[in-house]
Design a protein around this motif. Structure first.
Motif, PDB file in Angstrom:
ATOM      1  N   ALA A 133     -11.370 -15.689   6.550  1.00 39.37           N
ATOM      2  CA  ALA A 133     -10.308 -14.471   6.851  1.00 39.37           C
ATOM      3  C   ALA A 133     -10.483 -13.015   5.655  1.00 39.37           C
ATOM      4  O   ALA A 133      -9.872 -12.340   6.194  1.00 39.37           O
TER       5      ALA A 133
ATOM      6  N   VAL B 131       1.152 -15.201   2.840  1.00 38.69           N
ATOM      7  CA  VAL B 131      -0.314 -14.909   1.744  1.00 38.69           C
ATOM      8  C   VAL B 131      -0.600 -13.385   2.659  1.00 38.69           C
ATOM      9  O   VAL B 131       0.396 -12.410   2.925  1.00 38.69           O
TER      10      VAL B 131
ATOM     11  N   TRP C 267       0.932  -1.197   0.002  1.00 42.47           N
ATOM     12  CA  TRP C 267      -0.189  -0.498  -0.015  1.00 42.47           C
ATOM     13  C   TRP C 267       1.213   1.468   0.127  1.00 42.47           C
ATOM     14  O   TRP C 267       0.478   2.191  -0.643  1.00 42.47           O
TER      15      TRP C 267
ATOM     16  N   ALA D 267      -9.232   3.427   9.375  1.00 44.01           N
ATOM     17  CA  ALA D 267      -9.812   4.173   8.443  1.00 44.01           C
ATOM     18  C   ALA D 267      -9.117   3.282   6.889  1.00 44.01           C
ATOM     19  O   ALA D 267     -10.980   3.085   6.340  1.00 44.01           O
TER      20      ALA D 267
ATOM     21  N   HIS E 213      -2.374   8.112  18.823  1.00 42.30           N
ATOM     22  CA  HIS E 213      -4.303   6.941  19.330  1.00 42.30           C
ATOM     23  C   HIS E 213      -2.674   7.771  21.003  1.00 42.30           C
ATOM     24  O   HIS E 213      -2.532   7.018  21.408  1.00 42.30           O
TER      25      HIS E 213
ATOM     26  N   GLY F  35      -8.168 -11.529   8.711  1.00 43.11           N
ATOM     27  CA  GLY F  35      -6.873 -12.219   8.866  1.00 43.11           C
ATOM     28  C   GLY F  35      -6.502 -11.155   8.695  1.00 43.11           C
ATOM     29  O   GLY F  35      -4.970 -11.645   9.633  1.00 43.11           O
TER      30      GLY F  35
ATOM     31  N   SER G  38       3.358  -8.418   3.535  1.00 39.84           N
ATOM     32  CA  SER G  38       2.312  -8.145   2.725  1.00 39.84           C
ATOM     33  C   SER G  38       2.436  -8.585   1.230  1.00 39.84           C
ATOM     34  O   SER G  38       1.611  -9.253   0.571  1.00 39.84           O
TER      35      SER G  38
ATOM     36  N   GLY H  94      -4.729  -2.583  16.546  1.00 35.69           N
ATOM     37  CA  GLY H  94      -5.342  -1.341  17.013  1.00 35.69           C
ATOM     38  C   GLY H  94      -6.607  -0.641  16.433  1.00 35.69           C
ATOM     39  O   GLY H  94      -7.417  -1.046  16.443  1.00 35.69           O
ATOM     40  N   GLY H  95      -5.888   0.718  16.150  1.00 36.21           N
ATOM     41  CA  GLY H  95      -7.663   1.782  15.813  1.00 36.21           C
ATOM     42  C   GLY H  95      -7.732   2.425  16.856  1.00 36.21           C
ATOM     43  O   GLY H  95      -6.822   2.339  17.222  1.00 36.21           O
TER      44      GLY H  95
ATOM     45  N   ASN I 273      -4.264  -6.301   1.639  1.00 35.07           N
ATOM     46  CA  ASN I 273      -2.695  -5.367   1.546  1.00 35.07           C
ATOM     47  C   ASN I 273      -3.166  -3.872   2.109  1.00 35.07           C
ATOM     48  O   ASN I 273      -2.320  -3.128   1.520  1.00 35.07           O
ATOM     49  N   THR I 274      -3.548  -3.737   2.882  1.00 35.61           N
ATOM     50  CA  THR I 274      -3.040  -2.864   3.719  1.00 35.61           C
ATOM     51  C   THR I 274      -2.472  -2.427   4.584  1.00 35.61           C
ATOM     52  O   THR I 274      -1.882  -0.803   4.893  1.00 35.61           O
TER      53      THR I 274
ATOM     54  N   GLY J 157       1.451 -19.855  10.149  1.00 36.54           N
ATOM     55  CA  GLY J 157       0.125 -19.940   9.905  1.00 36.54           C
ATOM     56  C   GLY J 157      -0.618 -19.281   9.076  1.00 36.54           C
ATOM     57  O   GLY J 157      -0.434 -18.484   9.114  1.00 36.54           O
TER      58      GLY J 157
ATOM     59  N   ASN K  77       5.814 -17.051   5.036  1.00 32.62           N
ATOM     60  CA  ASN K  77       6.284 -15.658   5.002  1.00 32.62           C
ATOM     61  C   ASN K  77       7.733 -14.735   5.124  1.00 32.62           C
ATOM     62  O   ASN K  77       8.218 -15.013   6.166  1.00 32.62           O
TER      63      ASN K  77
END
Ligand SMILES: Cc1cc2nc3c(=O)[nH]c(=O)nc-3n(C[C@H](O)[C@H](O)[C@H](O)COP(=O)(O)OP(=O)(O)OC[C@H]3O[C@@H](n4cnc5c(N)ncnc54)[C@H](O)[C@@H]3O)c2cc1C
Length: 453
Positions: free
Chosen positions: A111, A69, A33, A134, A372, A142, A80, A150-151, A73-74, A204, A447
């Motif tokens: 997921a 995986v 991203w 956002a 935050h 997933g 990612s 978090g957020g 993709n953000t 996993g 990964n």
């Protein structure tokens, strides 16, 4: 389509239509991203269910080919995108949403379901997801679990880890582990669910999640509050936290960030005067919390100005000042992105020290901070510094570590922060993590290069 034996097994697993090898199509999965991280995938596979994921992973394990995986993709730490030559497994088709268990306030979802899709499904039933941010329209549950996102509501409901009661996942050899009962009490050994949460796809591949839901409160009020500085923001939030049990969010941004947002979005000025710092707060409860919020702001210290909205349009308009930060920064250039946290008592000093620290690594850099506030979590975005990215990152992360902080508060370690892990984790902890990785993925196929090298 490439005609290798692995590709034949992948076609058997997912069907020809869902093995993508056309370079033009595959390319859309190969850049993250931020635009800063890239990788060349051998191919992309889009399995439709857990069994297909297991077949894909097993085929890759037999062929000794890495699997990366990707959800929405953000992600913002370069985790990612694939390593060169890997099979990229997209969760885009894992989109089942099960029946909502209203009695337990839980739901099982695939997921690859986006956060917005879960919100749409559960909100008409008076329920909600405890995490919000956002990227909701694109990020998947997933990916949220894998990064322990978090957020904006951690203050009230905790991170994604607190919302995930169960997972189904495919391990590196294709074994399926399924733990979806959603029992809030279950002390029968190691917490495998929690282990997979925050593991960034290295232990996993999560295929399903059992999510805890929270009440959707109809009464909401948002205030944008102007304050003098970070110390003023911290003092304000402390008072509001004590006075308002309905407090759900407390977000911090500064004058230069607001200027950039207004330049990129055309939003009007929120106040007649430009103020040094702003805190956006939201309260939610059954009854309208506007009067409580106004009363608390009347008593709180350091309020220079404030505007409050209770209707949906007004609330969204105030949130736009905060939520447009990430995209406005990206519209101004590719930033060096850091996501750090320091203990709350050190937040003001850290914010004060950051510009000088960044300038010492890159004199022309333009830092934009927001975050935050209650968790001492700062998103440090540095524009015009890409050619000095590493010195900037190093200077900021060392500063944060000197306050006893974390080099990644919510985005994860990924590839971007891997080199600095020892600033946040002891040698013993990192060795323990390596041991877990070796036990679950001895070939290092999931990964590779993310979190640990
Ligand atoms: C505008 C914007 C705002 C954002 N705001 C926030 C915020 O406030 N808080 C926050 O925490 N993050 C935020 N993010 C970062 C990002 O949205 C989160 O990290 C999100 O959780 C990633 O989800 P995703 O589906 O896009 O995952 P991806 O980007 O696709 O992947 C992220 C990581 O998870 C792994 N992964 C993905 N799916 C799975 C799976 N099924 N099983 C195992 N591993 C998997 C990937 O391999 C990778 O390591 C923001 C991003 C943007 C663009």
């Amino acid at each position: 389509m490439t005609g290798g034996i692995l590709e034949q097994h992948l076609v058997e697993a997912v069907g020809t239509a869902h093995l993508l090898t056309d370079p033009g199509v595959v390319a859309s999965y190969e850049t993250d991203w931020t635009g800063r991280f890239h990788g060349r995938a051998r191919c992309v596979v889009r399995p439709a269910d857990t069994a297909q994921v297991a077949r894909v992973v097993h085929a890759c394990a037999v062929a000794d080919v890495p699997v990366c995986v990707q959800g929405g993709n953000t992600g913002l730490v370069g985790a990612s995108v694939p390593v060169d030559g890997a099979v990229l497994l997209s969760t885009a088709r894992l989109t089942d949403i099960g029946a909502v268990d209203e009695l337990s306030a839980q739901v099982t979802v695939g997921a690859g379901v986006t956060l917005a899709a879960v919100q749409e499904r559960v909100r008409p039933l008076g329920l909600d997801v405890g995490v919000d941010f956002a990227a909701r329209d694109s990020c998947t549950v997933g990916g949220m679990a894998a990064t322990n996102a978090g957020g904006e509501r951690v203050l009230r409901y905790g991170t994604t880890r607190a919302q995930v009661l169960g997972v189904e996942a495919v391990l590196a050899d294709g074994t399926v582990v399924s733990r979806l009962a959603g029992l809030p009490k279950d002390n029968t050994g190691y917490d495998v669910v929690s282990l997979l949460v925050g593991s960034e796809g290295t232990l996993g591949i999560i295929t399903k999640l059992r999510l805890r839901l929270v009440p959707l409160f109809p009464g909401r009020a948002v205030a944008l509050v102007a304050v003098e500085d970070t110390a003023g923001a911290v003092a304000l939030v402390r008072t509001l936290r004590e006075m308002l049990p309905s407090l759900e969010a407390a977000e911090l941004f500064f004058a230069d960030g607001l200027d950039l947002v207004r330049e990129k979005t055309g939003l009007p000025a929120p106040f007649a005067r430009r103020h040094p710092a702003y805190v956006l707060v939201e309260c939610a409860q059954r009854a309208d919390p506007t009067d409580d919020l106004l009363a608390a702001l009347g008593e709180a210290p350091g309020v220079l100005d404030a505007t409050v909205a209770a209707d949906v349009r007004g609330r969204h308009a105030l949130w736009a000042y905060r939520e447009s930060h990430t995209e406005s920064i990206n519209a101004a250039g590719v930033p060096v992105k850091l996501d750090v946290a320091v203990p709350l008592p050190a937040l003001s000093d850290c914010v004060a020290a950051l510009p000088k620290t960044i300038a010492s690594a890159c004199p022309t850099a333009r830092p934009i901070l927001f975050g935050h506030v209650n968790e001492g979590n700062l998103h440090v975005n540095v524009l015009d510094a890409l050619d000095r990215a590493e010195p900037v990152e190093d200077a900021v992360l060392r500063l944060v570590a000197s306050y006893g902080g974390s080099i990644s508060a919510e985005h994860g370690v990924g590839r971007a922060k891997r080199g600095w892990l020892e600033l946040s984790r002891s040698a013993a902890e990192i060795e323990m993590m390596r041991g877990i990785k070796r036990a679950l993925d001895p070939g290092g196929l999931l990964n590779p290069g993310v979190l640990l090298d």
